[in-house]
Design a protein around this motif. Structure first.
Motif, short mmCIF file in Angstrom:
data_model
loop_
_atom_site.label_atom_id
_atom_site.label_comp_id
_atom_site.label_asym_id
_atom_site.label_seq_id
_atom_site.Cartn_x
_atom_site.Cartn_y
_atom_site.Cartn_z
N LEU A 47 35.41 50.38 -30.31
CA LEU A 47 36.32 50.78 -29.23
C LEU A 47 37.73 50.25 -29.45
CD1 LEU A 47 33.98 50.24 -26.17
CD2 LEU A 47 34.63 52.39 -27.22
N ILE A 113 29.90 49.72 -21.10
CA ILE A 113 31.34 49.53 -20.94
C ILE A 113 31.98 50.78 -20.37
CG2 ILE A 113 33.48 49.28 -22.25
CD1 ILE A 113 32.05 47.22 -23.97
N SER A 114 31.49 51.94 -20.80
CA SER A 114 32.06 53.19 -20.29
C SER A 114 31.88 53.32 -18.79
CB SER A 114 31.41 54.40 -20.98
OG SER A 114 31.64 54.34 -22.36
N ILE A 116 32.47 50.99 -16.69
CA ILE A 116 33.47 50.17 -15.99
C ILE A 116 34.73 51.00 -15.78
CG2 ILE A 116 34.94 48.13 -16.14
CD1 ILE A 116 32.77 46.93 -17.92
N PRO A 117 35.25 51.03 -14.55
CA PRO A 117 36.48 51.81 -14.33
C PRO A 117 37.63 51.30 -15.19
CG PRO A 117 35.51 51.10 -12.25
CD PRO A 117 34.77 50.40 -13.33
N GLN A 118 38.37 52.21 -15.78
CA GLN A 118 39.49 51.83 -16.64
C GLN A 118 40.51 50.99 -15.88
OE1 GLN A 118 39.99 53.01 -20.12
NE2 GLN A 118 41.45 51.33 -20.02
N ILE A 121 40.29 47.25 -16.35
CA ILE A 121 40.78 46.74 -17.63
C ILE A 121 42.30 46.73 -17.62
CG2 ILE A 121 40.79 47.14 -20.11
CD1 ILE A 121 38.00 48.51 -19.63
N LEU A 131 42.68 40.05 -25.27
CA LEU A 131 41.50 40.88 -25.52
C LEU A 131 40.23 40.06 -25.32
CD1 LEU A 131 40.04 43.43 -26.55
CD2 LEU A 131 40.31 42.56 -28.85
N ARG A 134 39.68 39.40 -21.67
CA ARG A 134 39.22 40.62 -20.98
C ARG A 134 37.73 40.83 -21.22
NH1 ARG A 134 44.08 42.94 -22.92
NH2 ARG A 134 43.06 44.17 -24.51
N LEU A 135 37.33 40.63 -22.49
CA LEU A 135 35.91 40.80 -22.81
C LEU A 135 35.08 39.75 -22.09
CD1 LEU A 135 35.98 41.53 -26.62
CD2 LEU A 135 35.15 43.04 -24.84
N ILE A 139 34.97 42.49 -18.86
CA ILE A 139 34.17 43.61 -19.36
C ILE A 139 32.71 43.22 -19.56
CG2 ILE A 139 33.93 45.27 -21.23
CD1 ILE A 139 36.98 44.92 -21.66
N ARG B 218 33.99 59.79 -21.59
CA ARG B 218 35.42 59.63 -21.38
C ARG B 218 35.90 58.49 -22.28
NH1 ARG B 218 36.59 55.57 -17.68
NH2 ARG B 218 34.75 54.56 -16.89
N GLU B 219 37.18 58.59 -22.64
CA GLU B 219 37.78 57.58 -23.51
C GLU B 219 37.96 56.29 -22.74
OE1 GLU B 219 39.09 57.26 -26.76
OE2 GLU B 219 37.75 58.94 -27.13
N ILE B 220 37.79 55.17 -23.43
CA ILE B 220 38.04 53.88 -22.78
C ILE B 220 38.77 52.98 -23.76
CG2 ILE B 220 35.84 52.81 -23.39
CD1 ILE B 220 35.97 51.81 -20.35
N ILE B 221 39.75 52.25 -23.25
CA ILE B 221 40.51 51.31 -24.08
C ILE B 221 40.20 49.91 -23.59
CG2 ILE B 221 42.81 50.58 -24.79
CD1 ILE B 221 43.51 53.65 -23.92
N LEU B 222 39.81 49.05 -24.53
CA LEU B 222 39.40 47.69 -24.12
C LEU B 222 40.60 46.86 -23.65
CD1 LEU B 222 36.81 46.73 -26.82
CD2 LEU B 222 36.43 47.31 -24.45
#
Lengths: 222, 222
Positions: A47, A113-114, A116-118, A121, A131, A134-135, A139, B218-222
């Motif tokens: 990702l 992970i998908s 989780i609402p963007q 993040i 990063l 965040r993880l 996340i 859907r695309e997700i960015i970490l």
């Protein structure tokens, strides 16, 4: 037709069965831990922003998921020696199982992970989280919660997959059944006991999975 | 030395093709028979008669809870004790059919249980017979939900078919196993074997992925 079920032979081999059971559980747990670590790393790389690495990781995951585990086990068993790597059967088995389950676990995590609402993040990003942070804080705690039932499903297949290591003479449950067949010509006693022990593990994990879904203890974090 | 092995492997290539053909038709056949069995048992699995439901559940637990390797040893080594003697090929067909059936019956049952109770009641109130209810109301609605997991099971059925090589069916895995005794380069031989499986499983899994991308991805960015 079978006139009797030879319990005495089972008592003779009970030590071996215990050893086989512990080995099956031990191999599965080690492979699950290593595969879990690998899965997290693969998922993050897939990702991530670097498209080239993401492609390579995607190819690795697809290759692992599109070929049978037995071929992978043979692949490592027959090829590691050519590179001068001297692994014993246990290590080859754990290596193959970890690499195999790592690919599956990374896909499970990606699905988690998908979910989780963007926005979360993005919020973490604008709060100045790195990063790793965040993880670590946003996340993974949520993704791992959402992925507990599929991960338990994956551990069920991991226990079953570990039976393939008997083919490279790792002493685990299936191998003990084979030993009983070869040494005492008692395939019924051997494989019925083996299957019963596998079913025991299966029912335990299945009910754990059902329980975790019913309690929804992990949903609260979402 | 490497080019020498490569030459030998190219000479052995026709055997690999023969083995691949066995893998293809065997897994294809067992997918068809497994689907038929799975649908029948899946309908029993949701019936109201307790013993029938219990038996169907027990069957699916046995096939899902024990490794396929143990199942195939059961069929090949234990059934003869009860007077049912199988050739390796027959044992493979029976084993794979039962395995696919066990997984597919759960998929079918889960798909049907997703349909709201009101649909059943409405169909009953409109005077549909049980067959008509199934045929015109329930199955058409359940099918879209079933198709994704079903195709996933087909892929894993193809991969599981590699395990029947241990009882001597000449599929592509067994050809690889025999070849590696002559050409001691596991990397080369089992890469080729893996490539055969990859060539069927990967396009199929891409097909499902594209199918599912439309609905959930859907695309997700970490």
């Amino acid at each position: 037709m079978i006139e009797y079920f030879n319990y005495r032979a089972l008592f003779d081999y009970s030590d071996l069965y215990l050893k086989g059971l512990l080995n099956t559980l031990g191999i599965s747990i080690i492979a699950l831990i290593l595969g879990g670590i690998l899965g997290v790393v693969l998922c993050v790389l897939k990702l991530g922003k670097n498209k080239a690495i993401s492609r390579i990781v995607t190819f690795y995951i697809d290759a692992m998921r599109s070929t049978p585990l037995i071929v992978q086990v043979y692949f490592f068993y027959f090829s590691l020696g050519n590179f001068g790597i001297d692994f014993n059967e246990f290590e080859v088995g754990i290596l193959a199982l970890s690499l195999h389950s790592g690919a599956y676990i990374s896909e499970i995590l990606r699905a988690g992970i998908s979910s989780i609402p963007q926005g979360q993040i993005e919020a973490a990003m604008s709060s100045g989280f790195s990063l790793f942070q965040r993880l670590r804080y946003i996340i993974l705690p949520q993704a791992i919660g959402a992925t507990v039932p599929p991960l338990l499903g994956q551990s069920i297949s991991l226990v079953k997959d570990s039976s393939l290591l008997s083919l490279i003479s790792v002493l685990e449950l299936t191998r003990v059944g084979q030993v009983l067949t070869h040494e005492r010509f008692l395939p019924v006693e051997g494989f019925v006991t083996t299957a019963a022990l596998y079913l025991l593990i299966y029912y335990f994990l299945k009910h754990l999975s059902l329980w975790s879904q019913k309690r929804l203890i992990f949903k609260e974090t979402l | 030395m490497f080019s020498f092995y490569l030459q030998k492997l190219i000479a052995a290539f026709p055997f690999f093709l023969e083995g691949f053909w066995v893998t293809v038709w065997l897994s294809g056949l067992c997918i068809v028979t497994g689907t038929i069995l799975g649908f029948l048992v899946g309908l029993l699995r949701i019936s109201n008669i307790k013993p029938v439901k219990f038996m169907a559940g027990f069957y699916s637990d046995i096939t899902r809870g024990t490794p396929f390797l143990v199942q195939i040893f059961f069929i090949y080594f234990i059934f003869p004790e009860f007077g049912i003697q199988f050739e390796p090929m027959e044992a493979a067909i029976v084993g794979l059919t039962l395995l696919n059936g066990g997984f597919i019956c759960e998929i079918v049952a889960a798909g049907i249980e997703m349909i709201p109770k009101g649909q059943w009641e409405a169909a009953e109130a409109s005077g549909f017979s049980p067959y008509q209810r199934m045929r015109y109301i329930i199955l058409p609605q359940a099918t879209p939900g079933i198709l994704g997991p079903l195709t996933g099971q087909y892929i894993s059925g193809i991969k599981e078919s590699a395990i029947i090589s241990v009882i001597g069916v000449m599929d592509v895995t067994r050809v690889g196993w025999l070849t590696v005794q002559r050409i001691p380069n596991g990397l080369l031989v089992f890469s080729l074997v893996a490539l055969f499986y990859f060539s069927i499983c990967y396009p199929t899994s891409r097909l499902i992925a594209r199918f599912e991308e439309k609905t959930t991805h859907r695309e997700i960015i970490l």
